[in-house]
Design a protein around this motif. Sequence first.
Motif, mmCIF file in Angstrom:
data_model
loop_
_atom_site.group_PDB
_atom_site.id
_atom_site.type_symbol
_atom_site.label_atom_id
_atom_site.label_comp_id
_atom_site.label_asym_id
_atom_site.label_seq_id
_atom_site.Cartn_x
_atom_site.Cartn_y
_atom_site.Cartn_z
ATOM 1 N N LEU A 105 0.833 -1.197 0.000
ATOM 2 C CA LEU A 105 0.000 0.000 0.000
ATOM 3 C C LEU A 105 0.872 1.252 0.000
ATOM 4 O O LEU A 105 0.604 2.221 -0.724
ATOM 5 N N ARG A 106 1.924 1.248 0.801
ATOM 6 C CA ARG A 106 2.805 2.410 0.895
ATOM 7 C C ARG A 106 3.482 2.691 -0.444
ATOM 8 O O ARG A 106 3.699 3.844 -0.826
ATOM 9 N N ALA A 107 3.800 1.619 -1.176
ATOM 10 C CA ALA A 107 4.519 1.790 -2.433
ATOM 11 C C ALA A 107 3.632 2.338 -3.546
ATOM 12 O O ALA A 107 4.098 3.096 -4.407
ATOM 13 N N HIS A 108 2.350 1.980 -3.557
ATOM 14 C CA HIS A 108 1.502 2.311 -4.706
ATOM 15 C C HIS A 108 0.428 3.346 -4.425
ATOM 16 O O HIS A 108 -0.168 3.878 -5.366
ATOM 17 N N PRO A 144 -9.349 5.416 -9.983
ATOM 18 C CA PRO A 144 -8.107 5.474 -10.767
ATOM 19 C C PRO A 144 -7.507 4.093 -10.986
ATOM 20 O O PRO A 144 -7.678 3.178 -10.166
ATOM 21 N N ALA A 145 -6.783 3.966 -12.086
ATOM 22 C CA ALA A 145 -6.207 2.668 -12.458
ATOM 23 C C ALA A 145 -5.247 2.146 -11.408
ATOM 24 O O ALA A 145 -5.213 0.938 -11.114
ATOM 25 N N TRP A 146 -4.425 3.044 -10.822
ATOM 26 C CA TRP A 146 -3.468 2.582 -9.807
ATOM 27 C C TRP A 146 -4.187 1.940 -8.621
ATOM 28 O O TRP A 146 -3.694 0.986 -8.026
ATOM 29 N N PHE A 147 -5.371 2.459 -8.286
ATOM 30 C CA PHE A 147 -6.116 1.901 -7.170
ATOM 31 C C PHE A 147 -6.703 0.536 -7.539
ATOM 32 O O PHE A 147 -6.620 -0.429 -6.764
ATOM 33 N N ARG A 148 -7.285 0.446 -8.733
ATOM 34 C CA ARG A 148 -7.878 -0.826 -9.154
ATOM 35 C C ARG A 148 -6.822 -1.920 -9.284
ATOM 36 O O ARG A 148 -7.078 -3.085 -8.962
ATOM 37 N N THR A 149 -5.607 -1.536 -9.684
ATOM 38 C CA THR A 149 -4.564 -2.530 -9.923
ATOM 39 C C THR A 149 -3.869 -2.979 -8.651
ATOM 40 O O THR A 149 -3.681 -4.185 -8.415
ATOM 41 N N HIS A 150 -3.503 -2.026 -7.797
ATOM 42 C CA HIS A 150 -2.631 -2.348 -6.674
ATOM 43 C C HIS A 150 -3.336 -2.417 -5.317
ATOM 44 O O HIS A 150 -2.831 -3.053 -4.387
ATOM 45 N N VAL A 151 -4.484 -1.781 -5.177
ATOM 46 C CA VAL A 151 -5.189 -1.772 -3.891
ATOM 47 C C VAL A 151 -6.451 -2.631 -3.973
ATOM 48 O O VAL A 151 -6.647 -3.549 -3.172
ATOM 49 N N ALA A 152 -7.301 -2.324 -4.942
ATOM 50 C CA ALA A 152 -8.488 -3.125 -5.211
ATOM 51 C C ALA A 152 -9.311 -3.422 -3.963
ATOM 52 O O ALA A 152 -9.699 -4.554 -3.707
ATOM 53 N N ALA A 153 -9.562 -2.386 -3.168
ATOM 54 C CA ALA A 153 -10.357 -2.565 -1.946
ATOM 55 C C ALA A 153 -11.841 -2.626 -2.289
ATOM 56 O O ALA A 153 -12.347 -1.742 -2.995
#
Length: 745
Positions: free
Chosen positions: A639-642, A679-688
């Motif tokens: 989470l910290r990285a993305h 945003p794409a970064w959220f869908r890809t790396h967090v996906a909450a």
Amino acid sequence: MMRLMTSDLDTAWWQAREVSSEREWLLQVWQQPPIPALTPVTWREATQALRALHHPNILQAVEAVIEDGRAVLVCAPLSGVVLSQWLADHESMPVRQAVLVAIGMLDALAHLHESGLVHGHIRPDALWLDITGRSLLGGFEPAGRTVDLQRLATARGVYVAPEVAAGLRADARSDVHGVGLVLYELITGRPAVSDPQPRRALERLQTEEIQVPAPLLRGPGEEGLRSLLLRTLSRDPLQRPASAQALRQALQDWLTPALLDGSGDTLAQRTLNTLLARLASHGDLPVQAEAVRRVRRLAAADRVNLDEIARAVLDDVALTHKLLRMTNAAYFSSVGGGSITTVSRSIALLGFEAIRDLAGTLPQLEDLRDSTQREALADEYARCRVAGRTAARLCPTQAEEEESYIAALMQNLGRVLVQHHLPDEAAQVRQLARSKGQSEDQAARAMLGLSFEDLGVAVGRTWGLPDELLRVMRPPAAGTPVRAPERRGDWFRLLGGVGNVVAATRTRDAGRDLAPQQAQAIEHYAAALGLQAQQVWEAAGATPPPAAAGRGSDGVAPPGSKPGPIPAAAPSPVHPLSQAILDLRTALIRQEGREACLDIAGEAVLNHLGCRHVALLVLEPASGLFLARQVWGDDGQTLRAHFRFPGNDPADAFSALCAKGADALIRDATVPGLAAKLPAWFRTHVAAPAFMLLPISDGQRTAAALYADHAQPDGFRLSDRDLSLLRSLRDELRKLFTTPERRKA
């Protein structure tokens, strides 16, 4: 306009600051003209009678003006909360506290009716609870204006009398019915009548008798209150109490025995009622000037030490009582009110600035004109300090010294209040004790109908003091065995009790006839605490009487020993987020550093809400990006990285929310239409599957945000109180970003 306090279809209440004078006011702003042909002159005429009202339980209106075409009633500033908001956060109130709120309303109404006025629309939006727990009535209708039944919002409750719903004008008995509706909601946690359809709601009010839910008001002694409440809510005005004063007296007649554990003693009830009346009109004990100067000096210092200022407050009996009373009032319920047992927690809750200001507003002992009364009250204060210091010195662990000190002070609450508010009766008790060779307890029962201890506990209940503190206010009765402590509270009862026995031997009224009894009591306390009597006398800096000197106590520890450790406190019943807010305030005061403060908030949200992640997002000035500064939960490194996004990109949902300062709770982020907007970064790396975002402003822009997510769609099960406390927690975190010293941390 600083802050919207509450609003309904007709009016909005705002906390405002006058630019020219920097004074704060409470404004009632009408959404539509409240009277025909609204002009500054007609508006002042319509509110003239309201502005002439002066009563401790009435919100003081000081001016009527027209601003931007809207009618505004300017009221005195108030540190408090509107009752509708309090109910949204807490739902219901303990029965005795609810009755006390109703009594405050009725005092206001009695004054209003004596002035020839009728309120006409008593409701939770018209009642306020101030910081001391006092109820204040506002929300009055201007002269000639009546409730518009066609525009009445009924989904959250109907707050008119049946006869008013039928088209009749409101009168005094309609107001009595209104008090019944509010009291019903305070006790049950829900409106007596509610329906989203106004016509249906008004029909129900006129055709159905209101009933109290079966499980409620069925406890010991509560049947009388149940019957009185139902009579107050009767559809027939003639079946209700005849006036506000009549209902007030009936509620007081029920409350007094309830405060006295069901005692039916007439003299005891008269004494308590007299004392409560004096407290209502002149509630504050006078503080001592030197102690107040020290408190204010310490509170205004550049570097403030919580422990040091707590010791200074404890040195003043009146200020200690005031803080415990205030912070246990209903106003502070969401952040631990009703569970505060120490001055340290009270100070952490209020803050140093509030303590400094409060200390300067209280009456001072040195200003009392009656020199005899001034000296007698000073003696009582000195006695309390001796008892408190003795209890603290005998306490086996430093961490519990403050609670031991407070236990000794609070065991004297009844005696001190009688001395200040009923000085003639206090003098008669002392005279009887001297002339008959009796203890003060025996003399008080004869003169007042109850002991000082019973009186103090009864008043403590009206203040909302926690049961834990009320229990330690009752030391073992004279002449009964003193048993070794089994629970944590037992230690404080005994330490306070022995401190007060020692203090009694050092008063100017201490009689020789009672010295052997007092020495024997000290031996019994010492044995129960695992001490020798000599240690008790030494802790008090006193010399034992000759009869007690050298006498041993069977089965006690050898000289020089200390009693064993006090058991750890039981888990607090305070809401976890409330406890976090209090802990965070304490950490801020102690200047424990940003990271420690953030850990308190992050861990509390993570654990209480069952989150997958909690993160603090901070706007980095150099890059203009929001970055995850701290993360709590699983796989925090990912989470910290993305988790990073620009601070000014309208196309990014997180950036847009932060720019607007808007709180967001997304219960199901997997819904196709919504997921596409993330945003794409959220869908890809967090996906909450579910998340919330609470922006934190530094006063000019969003400087940070508190983020939390859940592993399941619709995983957040938040009550209104949870949401309110989350926002309060966010407001505390804001201090980390608005104080220069903190930003440097």
